[in-house]
Design a protein around this motif. Structure first.
Motif, PDB file in Angstrom:
ATOM      1  N   LYS A   1       0.842  -1.197   0.000  1.00 46.91           N
ATOM      2  CA  LYS A   1       0.000   0.000   0.000  1.00 46.91           C
ATOM      3  C   LYS A   1       0.873   1.241   0.000  1.00 46.91           C
ATOM      4  O   LYS A   1       1.970   1.247   0.554  1.00 46.91           O
ATOM      5  CB  LYS A   1      -0.907  -0.004   1.236  1.00 46.91           C
ATOM      6  N   ILE A   2       0.363   2.304  -0.622  1.00 45.33           N
ATOM      7  CA  ILE A   2       1.145   3.531  -0.737  1.00 45.33           C
ATOM      8  C   ILE A   2       1.488   4.091   0.641  1.00 45.33           C
ATOM      9  O   ILE A   2       2.568   4.626   0.856  1.00 45.33           O
ATOM     10  CB  ILE A   2       0.371   4.577  -1.573  1.00 45.33           C
ATOM     11  N   GLU A   3       0.547   3.934   1.590  1.00 45.61           N
ATOM     12  CA  GLU A   3       0.784   4.487   2.927  1.00 45.61           C
ATOM     13  C   GLU A   3       1.622   3.568   3.810  1.00 45.61           C
ATOM     14  O   GLU A   3       1.911   3.888   4.958  1.00 45.61           O
ATOM     15  CB  GLU A   3      -0.555   4.787   3.619  1.00 45.61           C
ATOM     16  N   SER A   4       2.006   2.404   3.275  1.00 46.35           N
ATOM     17  CA  SER A   4       2.775   1.448   4.067  1.00 46.35           C
ATOM     18  C   SER A   4       4.144   1.998   4.436  1.00 46.35           C
ATOM     19  O   SER A   4       4.790   2.677   3.634  1.00 46.35           O
ATOM     20  CB  SER A   4       2.947   0.135   3.295  1.00 46.35           C
ATOM     21  N   LYS A   5       4.562   1.690   5.664  1.00 46.07           N
ATOM     22  CA  LYS A   5       5.885   2.123   6.131  1.00 46.07           C
ATOM     23  C   LYS A   5       6.560   0.963   6.853  1.00 46.07           C
ATOM     24  O   LYS A   5       5.899   0.065   7.364  1.00 46.07           O
ATOM     25  CB  LYS A   5       5.765   3.322   7.074  1.00 46.07           C
ATOM     26  N   ILE A   6       7.882   1.001   6.847  1.00 43.93           N
ATOM     27  CA  ILE A   6       8.671  -0.001   7.563  1.00 43.93           C
ATOM     28  C   ILE A   6       9.405   0.686   8.708  1.00 43.93           C
ATOM     29  O   ILE A   6       9.982   1.763   8.535  1.00 43.93           O
ATOM     30  CB  ILE A   6       9.681  -0.686   6.619  1.00 43.93           C
ATOM     31  N   ASP A   7       9.349   0.090   9.875  1.00 47.27           N
ATOM     32  CA  ASP A   7      10.098   0.591  11.027  1.00 47.27           C
ATOM     33  C   ASP A   7      10.533  -0.621  11.845  1.00 47.27           C
ATOM     34  O   ASP A   7       9.768  -1.153  12.641  1.00 47.27           O
ATOM     35  CB  ASP A   7       9.239   1.541  11.859  1.00 47.27           C
ATOM     36  N   LEU A   8      11.759  -1.060  11.640  1.00 48.60           N
ATOM     37  CA  LEU A   8      12.273  -2.268  12.265  1.00 48.60           C
ATOM     38  C   LEU A   8      13.604  -1.994  12.955  1.00 48.60           C
ATOM     39  O   LEU A   8      14.372  -1.124  12.524  1.00 48.60           O
ATOM     40  CB  LEU A   8      12.487  -3.370  11.221  1.00 48.60           C
ATOM     41  N   ILE A   9      13.847  -2.740  14.012  1.00 47.31           N
ATOM     42  CA  ILE A   9      15.157  -2.708  14.672  1.00 47.31           C
ATOM     43  C   ILE A   9      15.717  -4.121  14.653  1.00 47.31           C
ATOM     44  O   ILE A   9      15.064  -5.056  15.109  1.00 47.31           O
ATOM     45  CB  ILE A   9      15.034  -2.192  16.114  1.00 47.31           C
ATOM     46  N   TYR A  10      16.909  -4.284  14.087  1.00 44.73           N
ATOM     47  CA  TYR A  10      17.522  -5.601  14.031  1.00 44.73           C
ATOM     48  C   TYR A  10      19.040  -5.464  13.943  1.00 44.73           C
ATOM     49  O   TYR A  10      19.581  -4.364  13.781  1.00 44.73           O
ATOM     50  CB  TYR A  10      16.983  -6.424  12.852  1.00 44.73           C
ATOM     51  N   ARG A  11      19.719  -6.604  14.057  1.00 42.52           N
ATOM     52  CA  ARG A  11      21.180  -6.623  14.084  1.00 42.52           C
ATOM     53  C   ARG A  11      21.743  -7.094  12.740  1.00 42.52           C
ATOM     54  O   ARG A  11      21.239  -8.052  12.155  1.00 42.52           O
ATOM     55  CB  ARG A  11      21.675  -7.545  15.201  1.00 42.52           C
TER      56      ARG A  11
ATOM     57  N   LEU B   1      33.672  -8.531   9.951  1.00 44.15           N
ATOM     58  CA  LEU B   1      34.457  -9.145  11.032  1.00 44.15           C
ATOM     59  C   LEU B   1      33.638 -10.144  11.840  1.00 44.15           C
ATOM     60  O   LEU B   1      34.146 -10.749  12.782  1.00 44.15           O
ATOM     61  CB  LEU B   1      34.996  -8.056  11.966  1.00 44.15           C
ATOM     62  N   GLY B   2      32.354 -10.313  11.459  1.00 41.17           N
ATOM     63  CA  GLY B   2      31.494 -11.248  12.164  1.00 41.17           C
ATOM     64  C   GLY B   2      30.819 -10.657  13.387  1.00 41.17           C
ATOM     65  O   GLY B   2      30.192 -11.376  14.164  1.00 41.17           O
ATOM     66  N   GLN B   3      30.933  -9.345  13.573  1.00 37.36           N
ATOM     67  CA  GLN B   3      30.324  -8.681  14.729  1.00 37.36           C
ATOM     68  C   GLN B   3      28.942  -8.156  14.344  1.00 37.36           C
ATOM     69  O   GLN B   3      28.760  -7.603  13.260  1.00 37.36           O
ATOM     70  CB  GLN B   3      31.203  -7.506  15.190  1.00 37.36           C
ATOM     71  N   TYR B   4      27.984  -8.332  15.242  1.00 34.53           N
ATOM     72  CA  TYR B   4      26.629  -7.834  14.996  1.00 34.53           C
ATOM     73  C   TYR B   4      26.460  -6.461  15.634  1.00 34.53           C
ATOM     74  O   TYR B   4      26.882  -6.232  16.777  1.00 34.53           O
ATOM     75  CB  TYR B   4      25.593  -8.795  15.569  1.00 34.53           C
ATOM     76  N   ARG B   5      25.828  -5.571  14.873  1.00 32.31           N
ATOM     77  CA  ARG B   5      25.550  -4.227  15.379  1.00 32.31           C
ATOM     78  C   ARG B   5      24.072  -3.909  15.149  1.00 32.31           C
ATOM     79  O   ARG B   5      23.466  -4.361  14.189  1.00 32.31           O
ATOM     80  CB  ARG B   5      26.431  -3.180  14.692  1.00 32.31           C
ATOM     81  N   TRP B   6      23.503  -3.120  16.058  1.00 37.11           N
ATOM     82  CA  TRP B   6      22.084  -2.777  15.997  1.00 37.11           C
ATOM     83  C   TRP B   6      21.827  -1.636  15.015  1.00 37.11           C
ATOM     84  O   TRP B   6      22.550  -0.628  15.012  1.00 37.11           O
ATOM     85  CB  TRP B   6      21.571  -2.363  17.368  1.00 37.11           C
ATOM     86  N   PHE B   7      20.787  -1.807  14.189  1.00 40.17           N
ATOM     87  CA  PHE B   7      20.369  -0.768  13.242  1.00 40.17           C
ATOM     88  C   PHE B   7      18.850  -0.611  13.296  1.00 40.17           C
ATOM     89  O   PHE B   7      18.121  -1.559  13.591  1.00 40.17           O
ATOM     90  CB  PHE B   7      20.783  -1.122  11.811  1.00 40.17           C
ATOM     91  N   ARG B   8      18.415   0.598  12.991  1.00 42.53           N
ATOM     92  CA  ARG B   8      16.982   0.860  12.824  1.00 42.53           C
ATOM     93  C   ARG B   8      16.721   1.123  11.349  1.00 42.53           C
ATOM     94  O   ARG B   8      17.350   1.983  10.740  1.00 42.53           O
ATOM     95  CB  ARG B   8      16.539   2.050  13.656  1.00 42.53           C
ATOM     96  N   ASP B   9      15.779   0.380  10.789  1.00 45.27           N
ATOM     97  CA  ASP B   9      15.460   0.444   9.362  1.00 45.27           C
ATOM     98  C   ASP B   9      14.093   1.112   9.197  1.00 45.27           C
ATOM     99  O   ASP B   9      13.061   0.534   9.535  1.00 45.27           O
ATOM    100  CB  ASP B   9      15.446  -0.983   8.793  1.00 45.27           C
ATOM    101  N   CYS B  10      14.087   2.341   8.695  1.00 47.05           N
ATOM    102  CA  CYS B  10      12.841   3.082   8.466  1.00 47.05           C
ATOM    103  C   CYS B  10      12.732   3.434   6.988  1.00 47.05           C
ATOM    104  O   CYS B  10      13.636   4.071   6.437  1.00 47.05           O
ATOM    105  CB  CYS B  10      12.801   4.365   9.288  1.00 47.05           C
ATOM    106  N   SER B  11      11.651   3.020   6.370  1.00 46.68           N
ATOM    107  CA  SER B  11      11.496   3.307   4.939  1.00 46.68           C
ATOM    108  C   SER B  11      10.036   3.497   4.577  1.00 46.68           C
ATOM    109  O   SER B  11       9.128   3.153   5.347  1.00 46.68           O
ATOM    110  CB  SER B  11      12.105   2.178   4.103  1.00 46.68           C
ATOM    111  N   THR B  12       9.816   4.029   3.403  1.00 45.46           N
ATOM    112  CA  THR B  12       8.464   4.299   2.923  1.00 45.46           C
ATOM    113  C   THR B  12       8.387   4.096   1.413  1.00 45.46           C
ATOM    114  O   THR B  12       9.422   4.003   0.731  1.00 45.46           O
ATOM    115  CB  THR B  12       8.051   5.739   3.283  1.00 45.46           C
ATOM    116  N   ILE B  13       7.182   4.025   0.884  1.00 43.42           N
ATOM    117  CA  ILE B  13       6.970   3.807  -0.546  1.00 43.42           C
ATOM    118  C   ILE B  13       7.117   5.115  -1.318  1.00 43.42           C
ATOM    119  O   ILE B  13       6.601   6.158  -0.909  1.00 43.42           O
ATOM    120  CB  ILE B  13       5.559   3.231  -0.796  1.00 43.42           C
TER     121      ILE B  13
END
Length: 381
Positions: A95-105, A110-122
């Motif tokens: 949907k046009i109004e759909s948005k993504i807001d996720l937090i993941y590693r 180097l094999g190290q995990y780091r936290w990121f916030r993924d925010c996006s829109t159409i």
């Protein structure tokens, strides 16, 4: 424009890099057509410097086929299911109004995990059709590590306090047992002995009440994921009956409506218990002959809130204390002879916070006190 002046594009990139964010834009066909690369050098748009600084990857690392399962290569195993489920639902609905807001590693080279916030829109084309996905991938690793360490510390404190209240309860029960045996076997003819016994008994009672209140506070602060159907009417009527048995001079005005809500029975019983008993307990210190102590409860369902109001015409609270009444163990001077623990309003505030609500207190010393609680309307069934 002066050639020495930075372009808006460069200023934008500088701002992103300062905020540890990576801008990206991906054509939706890159996601939807599984035979095409999910992202490649010609379609995946982002700032290469940010990608290198915050993820540690070169541009070529993202020239990967969809079937190569990019998620399994770079996303933490504990986050894959949530991320994949979210994106699949997102792409199916589209949907046009759909948005993504996720937090993941995300794993770096180097094999190290780091936290990121993924925010996006159409992003839509000139015909109003979904064309691409644009967003920011922001590095929040330091903030998440601090939050995680803080939560671990809070959990340790909670576990320690739980163990402490449990270990203290048993000796108190034992003391009560021996004191009751002593009370039934000994005739205290000496006034000093009788007064000393009552002092000891009352002190043990205070300790027992404090342990119980600490336990109740811990129960409130625990994170209950599953809520149950709670009917307010039996909670309120049961408490009111108990109060009338102990304060038969108190006039209690009941609400006209009793909504059914989603929550936890113990939370709402503790909320009404503490506010009702405070109103009953703190009647005027020097009442006039025509004084009739009263308590009024009002419940109103509004557009956005469930508003609960408690009014009493008792002692009131001095203005200098209003900003301290929710502090643990705080008791106003007027109640110095009371045997309360000073945790009642702390428990009430914790419950209100737990349900993302607000509580305010309006009081004039010697005249009245009004507590107003506003809870999100969404908890009402």
């Amino acid at each position: 424009m002066n050639n020495n002046e930075p372009s808006y594009h460069n200023l934008f990139l500088a701002a992103l890099r300062a905020s540890k964010a990576i801008f990206y834009r991906v054509p939706l066909k890159s996601y939807l057509n599984k035979k095409e690369p999910i992202v490649d050098n010609s379609h995946f748009i982002y700032d290469e410097v940010s990608l290198k600084n915050f993820l540690g990857y070169e541009r070529s690392a993202f020239n990967i086929k969809f079937t190569d399962n990019l998620n399994d290569k770079v996303i933490h195993p504990d986050d894959i299911v949530e991320v994949s489920y979210f994106y699949l639902n997102f792409l199916e609905e589209l949907k046009i109004e759909s948005k993504i807001d996720l937090i993941y590693r995300i794993k770096n080279p180097l094999g190290q995990y780091r936290w990121f916030r993924d925010c996006s829109t159409i992003i839509v084309n000139k015909n109003g059709k979904p064309e691409s996905l644009a967003g920011l991938l922001t590095c929040i690793h330091e903030e998440e590590v601090v939050k995680d360490n803080l939560q671990k510390s809070l959990n340790n404190i909670e576990n320690f306090t739980t163990a402490l209240t449990h270990d203290l309860k048993q000796p108190v029960i034992t003391c009560f047992g021996y004191l009751n045996i002593l009370k039934s076997c000994v005739n205290f003819s000496d006034p000093i002995e009788k007064e000393s016994f009552e002092y000891i008994y009352n002190s043990i009672t205070d300790i027992d009440n404090l342990i119980t209140e600490l336990h109740n506070l811990l129960k409130v602060n625990k994170n209950h994921q599953i809520r149950e159907v709670v009917r307010l009417k039996p909670i309120i009527l049961s408490l009111v009956q108990d109060i009338r048995n102990n304060h038969n001079n108190l006039d209690i005005k009941l609400p006209f409506t009793y909504p059914t809500i989603l929550g936890h029975y113990s939370d709402f019983r503790a909320l009404f218990f503490n506010l009702l008993y405070n109103a009953a307990k703190y009647q005027k210190l020097d009442p006039k002959k025509d004084y009739k102590p009263s308590v009024s409860i009002k419940i109103k369902e509004e557009e956005k809130y469930l508003t609960i109001t408690f009014y009493d015409n008792g002692q009131g609270i001095k203005a200098i204390y209003l900003d301290k009444i929710y502090n643990p163990f705080f008791r106003v001077q007027a109640s110095s002879t009371d045997k309360g623990t000073g945790l009642g309003l702390t428990i009430v505030k914790s419950i209100v916070d737990k349900y993302n609500g607000t509580i305010t207190c309006d009081s004039v010393y010697g005249h009245y006190t009004i507590f107003t609680i506003k809870l999100p309307r969404t908890i009402v069934i």
